[in-house]
Design an enzyme around this catalytic site. Structure first.
Site, short mmCIF file in Angstrom:
data_model
loop_
_atom_site.label_atom_id
_atom_site.label_comp_id
_atom_site.label_asym_id
_atom_site.label_seq_id
_atom_site.Cartn_x
_atom_site.Cartn_y
_atom_site.Cartn_z
N ASP A 307 -11.93 -3.76 -22.84
CA ASP A 307 -11.20 -4.49 -23.89
C ASP A 307 -11.59 -5.97 -23.93
OD1 ASP A 307 -9.34 -4.91 -25.92
OD2 ASP A 307 -7.63 -5.11 -24.57
N GLU A 310 -15.12 -9.14 -27.36
CA GLU A 310 -15.85 -9.73 -28.52
C GLU A 310 -16.59 -10.99 -28.12
OE1 GLU A 310 -12.56 -8.82 -28.50
OE2 GLU A 310 -13.10 -6.87 -29.33
N ASP A 420 -6.75 -2.70 -32.67
CA ASP A 420 -5.31 -2.85 -32.91
C ASP A 420 -4.90 -2.59 -34.35
OD1 ASP A 420 -5.36 -3.53 -30.29
OD2 ASP A 420 -5.12 -5.68 -30.61
O1 MIG Z 1 -4.45 -9.06 -26.60
O2 MIG Z 1 -4.29 -4.94 -23.09
O3 MIG Z 1 -6.78 -3.63 -28.33
O4 MIG Z 1 -5.28 -1.68 -27.02
O5 MIG Z 1 -3.13 -2.54 -25.45
C1 MIG Z 1 -4.13 -7.68 -26.55
C2 MIG Z 1 -3.35 -5.11 -24.11
C3 MIG Z 1 -4.96 -7.03 -25.49
C4 MIG Z 1 -5.78 -5.33 -26.98
C5 MIG Z 1 -6.16 -3.89 -27.09
C6 MIG Z 1 -4.93 -3.03 -26.91
C7 MIG Z 1 -4.30 -3.31 -25.58
C8 MIG Z 1 -3.96 -4.79 -25.47
N1 MIG Z 1 -5.17 -5.60 -25.69
#
Ligand code: MIG
Length: 635
Positions: A307, A310, A420
């Site tokens: 996660d 980017e 998201d």
């Molecule tokens: O700023 O880890 O897309 O699936 O639950 C949010 C918390 C950070 C973004 C991910 C999402 C995840 C969440 N993350």
């Protein structure tokens, strides 16, 4: 037939794996716009444009502008130009002919497809450097196949990853995870995995597990494994700055983190607080970070999701300092409207700020690059770090891996989830529409958060979403902190959730073999109707039905309070209206338009003539499905 052309001095991305001789002639179809970093193609009225991977809007990309600039943006509304991905492959097709193009550049590039000028397709480059691949073929599917042939085979997950996964931001401890599994089992709803979001970690430090929440993680993983449940922890891109934390210390010592112009490591803030970003583009750093996954593999973990890659930046230390200084100037003054909005904008603009992406550098293939020049390769190379490590650390066992950010090339190392989204009916439709373009770009193991991530789901939306999600390779229910709880067993009509989930498990033999076929033969698992029926003008109009594999078509219901929907059949088909895997009615429908009833608990599947749909007897886990005993529905 793939031909390669060069614009300027392209930065290699490793997305294309075969070596292709560069053409000396100019790029066909598109013209260079004099004095601008732009290519121009005059579209015919009948041209359709498909591809570009994970984006907003529909299957036919005409009429809008899409920018490849991987973005952490949780509001996937139709005014957005960028989501998390940069997948620069598209096909233009009309009047029985067309071509494909892959614009291989790691920097920012926009595809203005009839936005500025209705019948003109402009490709606008921030830097006029790219490898351009032009692909000719007799059909859209031929072109896609040719393209996929040059980017290498798509990632294959373990078979259990075709089972259902339950996620939440976050299950906070062992007991909460147990409770989820217990409830699924008690309600006889199949499940194979539970996802661990950021709170399993110790203060959000990658490759750590909180002692307090998971006091004996190894034993817990083992306990779950005995129940055939796979735990899938999240890994974030930023490494917490903390003395004594090995990942931080090793990274500093070996210069594995991204540096600013003055040679200091960039200090950004994400969930762990202040972090450094590993330089995933640097081969040594990539290997080092990849090897860290071993910490969790050794606990018995066999799946991950990457996660914030980017990368998402809440703020950088330097920028925050600048903002504080400026704000001081406003203190005690009579704020007029302009300065009020300026101040508000400065604070609101701290996160994912363009300037911050110009504050740090990468060591890539022996050269130094400012981040924004190679921005779209960051998430790709984080996932590549993991994928390459799994080949070393776990050569005989497949590991589940999917990522939020992506670039073509990453499809060899992992899948994607679509980030998201929200619990909106329009995002169910978006999920349906995203699948085809993802497949074109090689991302076959993919899916979106079933039920929607942000906002509060309703039971009917969750049911309808599950009725589509059972066809996506990644079938995961995930939702955000603070939103309504979304596990299937929490709703009134558990029976329908059970039946739909079981239908997924009955379909796994079909889905898995069609998935493997798509990977092995560079086919698409999800196809728009017109890809299979290029001669049928009506098929181009349909943006809410998909072929799934070689034998079936689906027509999901994605509107609230609908008891059915209009369906267009480009060929005679046999409709199976499933209430459960062994309770369905069938009807043969002729080519053409139909209104088809589908109650809230019914799933519409259409079988092609001369084809068969195998159905297994579902089990609570994928492991227990009997692949040798299948029933067939034939047409
Ligand atoms: O700023 O880890 O897309 O699936 O639950 C949010 C918390 C950070 C973004 C991910 C999402 C995840 C969440 N993350």
């Amino acid at each position: 037939m793939v031909k390669k052309y060069r614009l300027g001095n392209p930065i290699e991305t490793d997305s294309v794996v075969v070596s292709i001789q560069e053409e000396k002639s100019t790029i066909p179809y598109f013209d260079i716009v004099q004095g601008k970093n732009e290519l121009r193609f005059d579209m015919d009225e009948n041209d359709h444009v498909f591809g570009l991977g994970e984006t907003v809007r529909g299957i036919n990309k005409r009429g809008y502008i899409f920018t490849s600039k991987c973005a952490d943006d949780p509001n996937h509304t139709e005014d957005k130009r960028s989501l998390y991905a940069a997948q620069n492959f598209f096909v233009i097709w009309g009047n029985g002919k067309g071509f494909g193009m892959y614009v291989d550049t790691p920097g920012c590039v926009s595809f203005d497809i009839g936005y500025t000028d209705t019948n003109v397709f402009f490709i606008e480059f921030e830097d006029f450097d790219a490898n351009i691949y032009v692909i000719d073929g007799a059909s859209i599917l031929d072109i896609v196949k040719e393209f996929r042939g040059i980017i290498g085979k798509s990632y294959i997950p373990p078979r259990w990853a075709f089972g259902f996964g339950q996620s939440r931001w976050s299950y906070m401890n062992e007991d909460q995870v147990r409770e989820v599994v217990d409830n699924y089992d008690k309600n006889d709803i199949p499940i194979d995995s539970v996802y661990l979001d950021i709170d399993y970690m110790e203060r959000y430090k990658d490759f750590t597990v909180s002692d307090e929440r998971f006091p004996d993680f190894k034993a817990f993983v083992e306990e779950m494994k005995k129940r055939n449940i796979h735990l899938v922890p999240i890994i974030d891109a930023g490494v917490k700055i903390e003395e004594g934390y090995d990942v931080y210390e090793e990274g500093v010592k070996n210069d594995y983190f991204c540096k600013k112009e003055n040679g200091e490591n960039l200090v950004a803030a994400v969930w762990p607080g202040k972090v450094h970003f590993p330089d995933f583009l640097n081969e040594d750093a990539r290997k080092w970070f990849g090897d860290k996954y071993k910490v969790l593999l050794d606990y018995g973990i066999d799946g991950f999701w990457n996660d914030m890659n980017e990368p998402a930046i809440f703020y950088t230390e330097d920028h925050l300092k600048e903002v504080f200084e400026k704000i001081k100037e406003y203190e005690g003054k009579n704020l007029d409207i302009r300065s009020f909005f300026d101040m508000q904008g400065m604070v609101g603009g701290l996160a994912n700020n363009d300037e911050d992406y110009r504050r740090f550098y990468h060591e890539y293939k022996g050269k130094r690059y400012r981040h924004d020049k190679v921005h779209n390769l960051f998430g790709y190379n984080m996932t590549r770090a993991a994928g390459e490590a799994f080949e070393r650390l776990s050569p005989d066992k497949r590991i589940l891996m999917f990522s939020r950010s992506s670039y073509i090339g990453m499809h060899r190392y992992g899948g994607v989830w679509c980030g998201d989204n929200k619990s909106w009916w329009s995002h169910l439709l978006l999920n349906i529409q995203q699948m085809t373009a993802l497949n074109m770009c090689g991302f076959i193991y993919s899916g979106a958060d079933v039920g929607g991530f942000g906002a509060d789901v309703t039971e009917d939306l969750l049911l309808r979403w599950a009725e589509f999600g059972i066809f996506t390779p990644l079938f995961r229910n995930h939702s955000a902190e603070g939103t309504r709880r979304q596990e299937f067993y929490r709703f009134t009509d558990t029976e329908s959730f059970r039946n739909i989930s079981k239908l997924r498990y009955a379909l796994i033999p079909y889905l898995y073999s069609e998935f493997m076929n798509a990977v092995d033969n560079d086919e698409m698992l999800f196809r728009p109707l017109c890809f299979d029926h290029p001669e049928d003008d009506m098929a181009y109009e349909v943006e809410d039905q998909l072929y799934v594999g070689s034998s079936i078509m689906i027509a999901p219901v994605y509107k609230q309070n609908a008891n059915g929907r209009y369906v267009y059949l480009p060929e005679d088909m046999k409709l199976c209206r499933f209430r459960s895997y062994n309770d369905y009615d069938v009807e043969v429908l002729g080519k053409g338009h139909h209104y088809v009833k589908a109650a809230l608990n019914e799933v519409l599947v259409f079988i092609k003539k001369g084809h068969e749909l195998p159905l297994a007897t579902p089990a609570s886990r994928t492991e227990d499905i009997d692949y040798n005993n299948l029933n067939y529905e034939r047409f």
